[in-house]
Design a protein around this motif. Structure first.
Motif, PDB file in Angstrom:
ATOM      1  N   THR A  34       0.835  -1.201   0.000  1.00 54.67           N
ATOM      2  CA  THR A  34       0.000   0.000   0.000  1.00 54.67           C
ATOM      3  C   THR A  34       0.869   1.249   0.000  1.00 54.67           C
ATOM      4  N   GLY A  35       1.869   1.273   0.858  1.00 51.35           N
ATOM      5  CA  GLY A  35       2.762   2.431   0.916  1.00 51.35           C
ATOM      6  C   GLY A  35       3.541   2.633  -0.369  1.00 51.35           C
ATOM      7  N   ARG A  36       3.949   1.537  -0.998  1.00 47.57           N
ATOM      8  CA  ARG A  36       4.738   1.624  -2.213  1.00 47.57           C
ATOM      9  C   ARG A  36       3.917   2.166  -3.383  1.00 47.57           C
ATOM     10  N   TYR A  37       2.690   1.673  -3.552  1.00 47.63           N
ATOM     11  CA  TYR A  37       1.913   2.032  -4.733  1.00 47.63           C
ATOM     12  C   TYR A  37       1.090   3.307  -4.566  1.00 47.63           C
ATOM     13  N   PHE A  38       0.636   3.602  -3.361  1.00 48.54           N
ATOM     14  CA  PHE A  38      -0.217   4.776  -3.189  1.00 48.54           C
ATOM     15  C   PHE A  38       0.534   5.990  -2.659  1.00 48.54           C
ATOM     16  N   PHE A  39       1.576   5.789  -1.890  1.00 48.44           N
ATOM     17  CA  PHE A  39       2.276   6.905  -1.267  1.00 48.44           C
ATOM     18  C   PHE A  39       3.757   6.970  -1.655  1.00 48.44           C
ATOM     19  N   ASN A  40       4.194   6.050  -2.496  1.00 46.42           N
ATOM     20  CA  ASN A  40       5.585   5.976  -2.924  1.00 46.42           C
ATOM     21  C   ASN A  40       6.534   5.943  -1.712  1.00 46.42           C
ATOM     22  N   ALA A  41       6.102   5.205  -0.677  1.00 47.17           N
ATOM     23  CA  ALA A  41       6.902   5.110   0.546  1.00 47.17           C
ATOM     24  C   ALA A  41       6.811   3.689   1.102  1.00 47.17           C
ATOM     25  N   PRO A  42       7.646   2.780   0.583  1.00 47.89           N
ATOM     26  CA  PRO A  42       7.602   1.399   1.106  1.00 47.89           C
ATOM     27  C   PRO A  42       8.158   1.329   2.524  1.00 47.89           C
ATOM     28  N   VAL A  43       7.843   0.248   3.201  1.00 46.24           N
ATOM     29  CA  VAL A  43       8.355   0.021   4.559  1.00 46.24           C
ATOM     30  C   VAL A  43       9.825  -0.386   4.451  1.00 46.24           C
ATOM     31  N   MET A  44      10.682   0.359   5.132  1.00 48.11           N
ATOM     32  CA  MET A  44      12.106   0.064   5.080  1.00 48.11           C
ATOM     33  C   MET A  44      12.396  -1.259   5.793  1.00 48.11           C
ATOM     34  N   GLY A  45      13.070  -2.170   5.127  1.00 49.92           N
ATOM     35  CA  GLY A  45      13.447  -3.444   5.720  1.00 49.92           C
ATOM     36  C   GLY A  45      12.326  -4.463   5.780  1.00 49.92           C
ATOM     37  N   SER A  46      11.265  -4.233   5.002  1.00 52.67           N
ATOM     38  CA  SER A  46      10.129  -5.163   5.059  1.00 52.67           C
ATOM     39  C   SER A  46      10.525  -6.564   4.598  1.00 52.67           C
ATOM     40  N   THR A  47      11.414  -6.643   3.630  1.00 53.05           N
ATOM     41  CA  THR A  47      11.851  -7.951   3.140  1.00 53.05           C
ATOM     42  C   THR A  47      12.569  -8.722   4.242  1.00 53.05           C
ATOM     43  N   GLU A  48      13.424  -8.034   4.989  1.00 52.39           N
ATOM     44  CA  GLU A  48      14.131  -8.694   6.091  1.00 52.39           C
ATOM     45  C   GLU A  48      13.164  -9.134   7.185  1.00 52.39           C
ATOM     46  N   LEU A  49      12.215  -8.282   7.512  1.00 54.06           N
ATOM     47  CA  LEU A  49      11.228  -8.641   8.536  1.00 54.06           C
ATOM     48  C   LEU A  49      10.436  -9.874   8.115  1.00 54.06           C
ATOM     49  N   ILE A  50      10.043  -9.923   6.852  1.00 58.53           N
ATOM     50  CA  ILE A  50       9.270 -11.057   6.362  1.00 58.53           C
ATOM     51  C   ILE A  50      10.131 -12.326   6.367  1.00 58.53           C
ATOM     52  N   GLU A  51      11.405 -12.203   6.009  1.00 63.37           N
ATOM     53  CA  GLU A  51      12.299 -13.370   6.049  1.00 63.37           C
ATOM     54  C   GLU A  51      12.407 -13.931   7.463  1.00 63.37           C
ATOM     55  N   VAL A  52      12.587 -13.057   8.435  1.00 61.22           N
ATOM     56  CA  VAL A  52      12.712 -13.504   9.831  1.00 61.22           C
ATOM     57  C   VAL A  52      11.389 -14.100  10.311  1.00 61.22           C
ATOM     58  N   LEU A  53      10.281 -13.441  10.000  1.00 60.28           N
ATOM     59  CA  LEU A  53       8.973 -13.961  10.421  1.00 60.28           C
ATOM     60  C   LEU A  53       8.650 -15.285   9.738  1.00 60.28           C
ATOM     61  N   LEU A  54       9.097 -15.455   8.506  1.00 59.48           N
ATOM     62  CA  LEU A  54       8.901 -16.734   7.813  1.00 59.48           C
ATOM     63  C   LEU A  54       9.657 -17.850   8.539  1.00 59.48           C
ATOM     64  N   ALA A  55      10.888 -17.559   8.947  1.00 56.00           N
ATOM     65  CA  ALA A  55      11.654 -18.557   9.704  1.00 56.00           C
ATOM     66  C   ALA A  55      10.951 -18.883  11.018  1.00 56.00           C
ATOM     67  N   VAL A  56      10.439 -17.859  11.703  1.00 52.59           N
ATOM     68  CA  VAL A  56       9.724 -18.083  12.957  1.00 52.59           C
ATOM     69  C   VAL A  56       8.488 -18.940  12.717  1.00 52.59           C
ATOM     70  N   MET A  57       7.718 -18.624  11.676  1.00 54.71           N
ATOM     71  CA  MET A  57       6.490 -19.375  11.395  1.00 54.71           C
ATOM     72  C   MET A  57       6.799 -20.839  11.069  1.00 54.71           C
ATOM     73  N   VAL A  58       7.757 -21.054  10.195  1.00 50.49           N
ATOM     74  CA  VAL A  58       8.085 -22.420   9.773  1.00 50.49           C
ATOM     75  C   VAL A  58       8.587 -23.245  10.960  1.00 50.49           C
ATOM     76  N   PHE A  59       9.475 -22.664  11.757  1.00 54.26           N
ATOM     77  CA  PHE A  59      10.064 -23.444  12.834  1.00 54.26           C
ATOM     78  C   PHE A  59       9.185 -23.526  14.072  1.00 54.26           C
TER      79      PHE A  59
END
Length: 175
Positions: A34-59
């Motif tokens: 939403t931030g990227r497409y409507f406000f041209n302001a993506p969440v900084m480090g969102s990819t890293e947060l998702i990677e860590v949360l994915l590891a938490v979810m899987v394990f």
């Protein structure tokens, strides 16, 4: 019986943590897109947060899969295995899996300590990676313990005269 159960508490805790991780991944992705497409302001480090949360979810789900014996298995020899030896087979398989999980968890524990010692962090947010590796190790220990508990349940059912042996589903699970 609706009383307190350690098994129910462990299951509920792991399921809750996995679900919270998934919910956070969805929220971060939604806010980022939403931030990227409507406000041209993506969440900084969102990819890293998702990677860590994915590891938490899987394990967090990993011990549950081991405990429920819902992991992927190849049943090449099931049709040729005598029915009376199925309980022994399950004990041996669960003990091998339990030892393997605990061995991998021990190696991850060492890796986590080394990661914190070397101060390894993610690139953008500089989150320490050692803590995630410790979490992976802890869930490996829990999965190994629960799989070992499965072996004990099979052994009790196999060698006990009063309680029937736990039923083993020998049918294939089709996708």
């Amino acid at each position: 019986m609706n009383g307190f159960s350690v098994a129910k508490t462990i299951r509920r805790g792991l399921e809750t943590l996995a679900a919270i991780s998934l919910l956070l991944m969805m929220l971060i992705t939604f806010v980022d897109v939403t931030g990227r497409y409507f406000f041209n302001a993506p969440v900084m480090g969102s990819t890293e947060l998702i990677e860590v949360l994915l590891a938490v979810m899987v394990f967090m789900a990993f011990p549950l899969v081991s405990w429920n014996e819902e992991n992927i298995c190849v049943d090449l020899l099931d049709n040729y295995f005598p029915e009376k030896w199925v309980g022994v087979r399950q004990i041996v398989i669960n003990l091998i899996c339990s030892c393997s999980l605990i061995l991998v968890a021990m190696m991850n524990w060492k890796l986590a300590g080394r990661s914190l010692e070397y101060e390894e962090v993610t690139e953008i947010l500089e989150m320490p990676l050692g803590y995630v590796t410790y979490l992976i190790s802890i869930t490996g220990f829990v999965g190994g313990a629960l799989t070992g508990f499965n072996a004990l349940v099979y052994a009790k059912g196999l060698f006990s005269k009063t309680s029937p042996a736990p039923t083993v589903n020998t049918n294939s699970k089709e996708a």
